[in-house]
Design an enzyme around this catalytic site. Structure first.
Site, PDB file in Angstrom:
ATOM      1  N   GLU A  90      39.466  51.858  31.212  1.00  0.00           N
ATOM      2  CA  GLU A  90      39.581  53.302  31.416  1.00  0.00           C
ATOM      3  C   GLU A  90      38.493  53.697  32.402  1.00  0.00           C
ATOM      4  OE1 GLU A  90      41.295  55.231  27.358  1.00  0.00           O
ATOM      5  OE2 GLU A  90      39.219  54.530  27.224  1.00  0.00           O
ATOM      6  N   GLU A 129      38.972  42.751  27.510  1.00  0.00           N
ATOM      7  CA  GLU A 129      37.551  42.416  27.453  1.00  0.00           C
ATOM      8  C   GLU A 129      36.779  43.514  26.731  1.00  0.00           C
ATOM      9  OE1 GLU A 129      35.882  40.983  31.172  1.00  0.00           O
ATOM     10  OE2 GLU A 129      37.899  40.713  32.008  1.00  0.00           O
ATOM     11  N   MET A 165      36.882  32.631  32.598  1.00  0.00           N
ATOM     12  CA  MET A 165      36.178  33.287  33.708  1.00  0.00           C
ATOM     13  C   MET A 165      34.800  32.657  33.933  1.00  0.00           C
ATOM     14  SD  MET A 165      37.465  37.219  33.029  1.00  0.00           S
ATOM     15  CE  MET A 165      37.218  37.180  31.247  1.00  0.00           C
ATOM     16  N   THR A 166      34.815  31.453  34.472  1.00  0.00           N
ATOM     17  CA  THR A 166      33.582  30.683  34.670  1.00  0.00           C
ATOM     18  C   THR A 166      32.907  31.070  35.987  1.00  0.00           C
ATOM     19  OG1 THR A 166      35.108  28.922  35.336  1.00  0.00           O
ATOM     20  CG2 THR A 166      34.032  28.688  33.209  1.00  0.00           C
ATOM     21  N   TYR A 167      32.454  32.305  36.045  1.00  0.00           N
ATOM     22  CA  TYR A 167      31.703  32.797  37.201  1.00  0.00           C
ATOM     23  C   TYR A 167      30.920  34.030  36.776  1.00  0.00           C
ATOM     24  CZ  TYR A 167      36.191  35.324  37.372  1.00  0.00           C
ATOM     25  OH  TYR A 167      37.320  36.018  37.043  1.00  0.00           O
ATOM     26  N   GLU A 168      30.099  34.525  37.690  1.00  0.00           N
ATOM     27  CA  GLU A 168      29.239  35.696  37.473  1.00  0.00           C
ATOM     28  C   GLU A 168      28.007  35.392  36.634  1.00  0.00           C
ATOM     29  OE1 GLU A 168      29.858  39.461  38.694  1.00  0.00           O
ATOM     30  OE2 GLU A 168      30.289  37.846  40.116  1.00  0.00           O
ATOM     31  N   TRP A 184      39.133  34.599  41.636  1.00  0.00           N
ATOM     32  CA  TRP A 184      38.782  36.013  41.717  1.00  0.00           C
ATOM     33  C   TRP A 184      37.933  36.172  42.976  1.00  0.00           C
ATOM     34  CZ3 TRP A 184      40.224  40.439  39.635  1.00  0.00           C
ATOM     35  CH2 TRP A 184      39.427  41.572  39.887  1.00  0.00           C
TER      36      TRP A 184
END
Length: 429
Positions: A174, A217, A280-283, A405
């Site tokens: 949102e 998430e 999500m294997t990043y950041e 991504w």
């Protein structure tokens, strides 16, 4: 395909001669932003069949053959040398192209604003031949179960033309923020949930989506079981339509990992219910944090080695960034690093005449420079070496493939290395 790292005083001419290639082929393959000003430490791909190996101290045909999944006798035959001949350091050996396994690749594409930029649409068109799935990001859910559509433009047509499965990405955002309250409503209010699922089916049929992908998430830990129940229900519904269902998962290293990003994601349940997952294997290095590799391979490995204890490895797409960051030093909490593509990072290093270094633990390139305003900067990004290390990990752990991504930041070496390492599975019709 050869990966070459530029050394001091090398030129494209000398590099091309080393590998029996041409300057034009190297420039075109890498879309070189700096052909006349190569950077020491810059990694390039050389578009040849197979590749060359330069013998290091202590190596033999047997150890080299083991590294490349071939035999000493085959290397001896190809290079026309005796199989037991001691190897001179620096000797160039030709390594034939090996067998390639099948793998799947997804890429998210995120239009922002009120129109789709032509450059973003072109990025999707250029990447689509190398993809199994194309994922416009994203459908957002209202609290009454209705859907807000992203800008789709030509993405469905691009997917059809390239036999990509069009992935319908749905999240609980949102105002561009993940909402645990929205998640609570969707996972616990059955009337709204049923309306939500009906709207998904109607919309998927309208546009031709054939994978429904939930990127939920920042859920409440208390909604872990509710999320699992919802996925079972959704899977049964979509299975009747002949569609796939996939989910995005936070990068966990244990089942008991604490935090709002992790606790509601049950790896074992998702591995059982979903057709596949994107982890999500990043950041690790992110725009609001201190300078470091975005997806350091030692951390990526820890997550994936845990994941394969909870679910089949052939259900896992490794998440991978197509970008890096440029941080201003010293890092100050609240400051925001600038996203850069691999091509932009190389241009920065060339403009400031600084060498590119490589962190062997993180398997990632980086460099530092002083900007025109006198401030020190540190840049971490991806290159041919770092992505090849991830492809090697996919093979080692027998993963399904990779999910990117996100499209729109140029990384030409990545796409060439995909086809050098894998046969891309096409599921579209």
């Amino acid at each position: 395909m050869q990966i070459h790292v530029v050394k001091r005083n090398e030129t494209l001419t000398t590099i091309a001669r080393t590998y029996h290639s041409t300057v034009q082929d190297i420039v075109e393959a890498n879309e070189l932003p700096n052909p006349n000003n190569l950077v020491v430490g810059q990694a390039m791909v050389i578009p040849i069949i197979g590749h060359f190996h330069f013998v290091q101290s202590g190596e033999s045909l047997f150890t080299i053959a083991r590294r490349y999944g071939t035999t000493a006798q085959e290397l001896a035959n190809v290079n026309r040398i005796p199989v037991n001949q001691p190897l001179q350091v620096g000797l160039r050996l030709y390594i034939p192209e090996g067998r390639k396994r099948n793998a799947e690749f997804n890429a998210y594409v995120e239009p922002r604003g009120t129109t789709v930029a032509p450059a973003l649409e072109n990025a999707a068109r250029e990447a689509a031949p190398y993809l199994t799935y194309l994922a416009p990001f994203s459908f957002q859910v209202n609290r009454d179960g209705s859907l807000k559509e992203p800008l789709l433009n030509q993405f469905p047509a691009i997917a059809r033309a390239n036999r990509n499965v069009l992935m319908m990405v749905i999240n609980n955002q949102e105002q561009d923020q993940f909402s645990d309250e929205l998640g609570r409503i969707l996972l616990n209010d059955i009337a709204i949930q049923d309306r939500f699922l009906n709207n998904i089916v109607t919309t998927a049929k309208k546009y031709g989506f054939r994978d429904i992908h939930f990127d939920f998430e920042f859920l409440r830990p208390a909604d872990r079981e509710a999320y699992t129940r919802f996925l079972r229900k959704a899977k049964q519904r979509f299975q009747r339509e002949g569609w796939l269902m996939s989910t995005a998962l936070a990068p966990k290293t244990s089942a008991t990992q604490k935090g709002l990003w992790y606790e509601a994601h049950d790896y074992r349940a998702h591995g059982e219910i979903a057709d596949f997952v994107v982890i999500m294997t990043y950041e690790w290095g992110y725009s609001g944090g201190p300078a470091m590799a975005v997806s350091p391979i030692d951390q990526v490995r820890k997550v994936l080695e845990y994941a394969i204890t909870e679910m089949p490895s052939n259900k896992i797409l490794m998440g991978q960034n197509l970008y890096g960051y440029d941080w201003t030093l010293p890092f100050v909490q609240g400051s925001i690093a600038k996203a850069v593509s691999p091509q932009q990072a190389i241009q920065l290093a060339a403009r400031h005449n600084v060498p590119i270094e490589y962190d062997t633990k993180a398997q990632a390139p980086f460099f530092r420079y002083r900007a025109e305003d006198g401030k020190q900067h540190e840049v971490w990004f991806e290159d041919a070496r770092s992505i090849q290390a991830k492809f090697d990990l996919i093979k080692e752990l027998n993963l399904r493939g990779m999910s990117y991504w996100k499209l729109g930041l140029a990384f030409p070496q990545n796409w060439l290395l995909i086809v050098d390492n894998f046969n891309v599975t096409k599921r579209g019709t």
